[in-house]
Every structure is written in C-alpha cells, then in structure tokens.
Design a protein around this motif. Structure first.
Motif, mmCIF file in Angstrom:
data_model
loop_
_atom_site.group_PDB
_atom_site.id
_atom_site.type_symbol
_atom_site.label_atom_id
_atom_site.label_comp_id
_atom_site.label_asym_id
_atom_site.label_seq_id
_atom_site.Cartn_x
_atom_site.Cartn_y
_atom_site.Cartn_z
ATOM 1 N N UNK A 195 4.592 8.367 -10.403
ATOM 2 C CA UNK A 195 5.828 8.083 -11.137
ATOM 3 C C UNK A 195 6.964 8.806 -10.325
ATOM 4 N N UNK A 196 6.983 10.165 -10.110
ATOM 5 C CA UNK A 196 8.127 10.837 -9.621
ATOM 6 C C UNK A 196 8.271 10.514 -8.109
ATOM 7 N N UNK A 197 7.229 10.292 -7.334
ATOM 8 C CA UNK A 197 7.234 9.703 -6.061
ATOM 9 C C UNK A 197 7.919 8.463 -5.751
ATOM 10 N N UNK A 198 7.488 7.482 -6.928
ATOM 11 C CA UNK A 198 7.986 6.093 -6.895
ATOM 12 C C UNK A 198 9.676 6.016 -6.924
ATOM 13 N N UNK A 219 0.854 -1.174 -0.069
ATOM 14 C CA UNK A 219 -0.016 0.011 0.084
ATOM 15 C C UNK A 219 0.901 1.339 0.015
ATOM 16 N N UNK A 220 1.959 1.229 0.734
ATOM 17 C CA UNK A 220 2.877 2.486 0.774
ATOM 18 C C UNK A 220 3.416 2.644 -0.586
ATOM 19 N N UNK A 221 3.761 1.489 -1.317
ATOM 20 C CA UNK A 221 4.415 1.514 -2.759
ATOM 21 C C UNK A 221 3.328 1.888 -3.904
ATOM 22 N N UNK A 222 2.106 1.705 -3.191
ATOM 23 C CA UNK A 222 0.790 1.894 -4.279
ATOM 24 C C UNK A 222 0.924 0.584 -5.312
ATOM 25 N N UNK A 276 -1.974 10.350 -5.092
ATOM 26 C CA UNK A 276 -1.191 10.621 -6.442
ATOM 27 C C UNK A 276 -1.625 9.731 -7.562
ATOM 28 N N UNK A 277 -1.501 10.461 -8.690
ATOM 29 C CA UNK A 277 -1.818 9.696 -9.920
ATOM 30 C C UNK A 277 -0.830 10.024 -11.092
#
Length: 341
Positions: A95-98, A63-66, A89-90
């Motif tokens: 993608x930036x946060x990942x 869930x933290x990683x989506x 986020x979408x």
C-alpha cells in the motif's frame, strides 16, 4: 539493485494465464501474455511501450501496479529507503509503494464512478490514505483541478457533465493526488478526438516538468509515442524485440517488426509516404509459442537459425569506447539495413 538514476527496473517479468478445461477446470496450458520482459526507466524520463493489440503492453502495466500477480520476475522500484521488489510486497508495504505508482486509464468514460462527484473522485486517494480530509481535502482537490486545467468550482458536478477531454483531466488529477513518482499512462488519449489529444499530451508534458514525474507511456499510435517519449520499447507476442532512444529508433530501426510498424504509421506529407511492409501470416498463438524467434514465420529476412533459437535482447553498434543503448532481439540486427521514418 538497480543503478544511479533508475526509478523502475523490471527483470525477467512473466505473466502466464492458465487455460482450463472440463468440469473440474483442469489446467491444460498457459497463455504467455508477458514472457521474460526486462526494462528500466530512468527517473524523469518517458518510456514509450508500443506494439499491436494483444502483445502484452497493458499486462506489463498491470503487473507493475500489482493489479495482476506476476508469475515470475522482479519489479524493483526505488522508494524512499532504496529499491524494493514490488512483486514480493504484501499488505501495508505494498500500500505504501502504491502511493508512488499511479495509473491513467484508457477510457475516461468508464474509469470514473458516475455516482461520485468530482470532489470525491479526486479526493478519495487523499482520504483513504489519511493524507487530508474536510476543508484541507477540498483545498487540495481545488489545487489539483486547477493544475490540470479545470475550474475548481466544477468539483460538485458528476462525470456525465463533462466532455471526454475534461474527464481525462479528472483522471489525471486523481493520479496526481498522492504526489507519485511514476505514472503509468495506458493509452491515455486513444479515446479522444485528435485536437483534444494534443491538449492532453501537452498537459502531461507540462505536469512532468512541474512535478518531476516519470512516465511509462503505453500506446499503439507511433506518432503520439514519438512526440512524448525519450525512449521506446517495442513488444511482440509478450516479449521485447527492440529498445532504443526515440529518434534513433524511428530513423534507423534494427528489428524487422519495428520496420513494419513504422511503415504502417500514417505519414502527414506525401513526400515521406513510403511503401508499407505488409506482413504475411498470422500472429503466433501465445499459448503455443515456437522455440525460435516468435516473428520468424512472418519475417522476410528469416534464416533457419531464426526458427531454432530465440535471439537474446542485446546491444547493437556497441564499441569499446561507447556502450550502446540500442537493444535488439534479432540474430541479424548487425547485418540488416532497415527503413525508418
């Protein structure tokens, strides 16, 4: 949002999986895999997340990683511009946060693509995110392989040519490729021999110092967690029951479930071998949870209030002069004198 020094602040996280029945796949209930979990991780620390199989540890990580969509709650991550809610986020923002949140998987054999060379496995995040390509990419892969203790000339080999420990080093190098702030380690040494486990754990600690990493370390091996963690969070049937600094939790647990876990942990010296706290009864079904404390049906200290009201996760041993960082979800935490290691 968050606070000074906090990198990840998870608030009231829930993940429910639907139970479907019949030809029309009608939803008849939900499995509460993660049920109202709140935790915070300071930048640069290692938080150990422990509990028996099926308690929801890996679902929290996903869930933290989506990797799975949370049902409810906030996942506040401190990015360059401040805190962002990863759960909301979408697209490009996600993608930036990942790039700043990566994962080391449990099984080094199935987590690597057998049809890709090591150069492509480690370099793929760099190429996909437009960070490097060509000679620059090979140079970065070479540097990452050296950082995890692999010879750079091995980058042209396929995963089948490596041992389990070497494969896990490849997985670690892949996780480091984008210079993340947070790495989720999901049972990273459970599939390895004991001697190799020690090497990988020492490597993770060295990399943490070198790159300034923050770890969420998931494991069911309490010995490993004690070795690497600054704080430990204990889960039971989708909920946190205790969070405390590592040495304090191992020396003086405050929740009966934590006491039972510690008593079941193997002791290397005969002098310190105590009597295991054998729990009676069965683990509650997460699709039919009780109204009170989920552990009350197996707890030797249970009172009528335990079956009627779920205890909040709150500080114990707090005083007017000092706020306690030992959190427990138990009605009788202040009264019990439990046995640790």
């Amino acid at each position: 949002m968050g606070g000074n020094g906090i990198l990840l602040d998870v608030r009231n996280l829930r993940k429910y999986f639907p139970l479907q029945q019949g030809f029309l796949r009608r939803v008849v209930g939900h499995v509460r895999a993660v049920d109202d979990v709140s935790l915070a991780i300071q930048e640069g620390e290692t938080l150990g997340l422990v509990g028996e199989s099926g308690c929801g540890k890996t679902t929290v990580a996903k869930a933290i990683l989506r990797a799975v969509e949370p049902t409810a709650g906030e996942i506040l991550f401190r990015d360059d511009g401040g805190f962002v809610d990863v759960a909301r986020l979408q697209g490009p923002e996600l993608k930036k946060v990942r790039r700043n949140i990566q994962m080391i998987f449990q099984d080094p054999f199935s987590s690597l693509n057998p049809r890709q060379r090591v150069r492509d496995i480690i370099g793929e995040p760099l190429y996909v995110n437009g960070v490097a390509k060509g000679k620059d990419l090979e140079k970065r892969v070479s540097h990452l392989m050296a950082a995890v203790g692999l010879r750079p000339e091995y980058m042209i080999r396929y995963p089948h040519a490596f041992s389990g420990g070497q494969r896990q080093r490849i997985g670690i190098a892949r996780a480091l490729a984008l210079n993340p702030k947070l790495i989720v380690c999901d049972e990273p040494v459970s599939a390895l021999d004991v001697s190799i486990q020690a090497q990988i754990l020492n490597l993770l600690k060295d990399l943490q110092d070198e790159f300034g990493l923050t770890y969420l370390f998931i494991s069911h091996d309490l010995g490993v967690v004690q070795h690497v963690s600054d704080r430990v969070a204990v889960m039971y049937v989708g909920r946190l029951v205790e969070v405390a600094p590592t040495q304090e939790l191992f020396k003086q647990p405050r929740h009966p479930y934590t006491e039972a876990l510690l008593s079941a942990s193997p002791k290397p010296h005969p002098r310190f071998r105590g009597k295991a706290r054998i729990l009676s009864g069965e683990v509650p079904d997460p699709s039919h949870t009780a109204t009170g404390c989920y552990f009350s049906s197996r707890c030797r200290y249970a009172q009528p209030v335990c079956a009627q009201e779920y205890p909040p996760l709150q500080a114990v041993n707090a005083s007017a002069e000092r706020a306690s960082d030992h959190l427990v979800a138990c009605h009788h935490a202040e009264k019990l004198s439990l046995v640790g290691i």
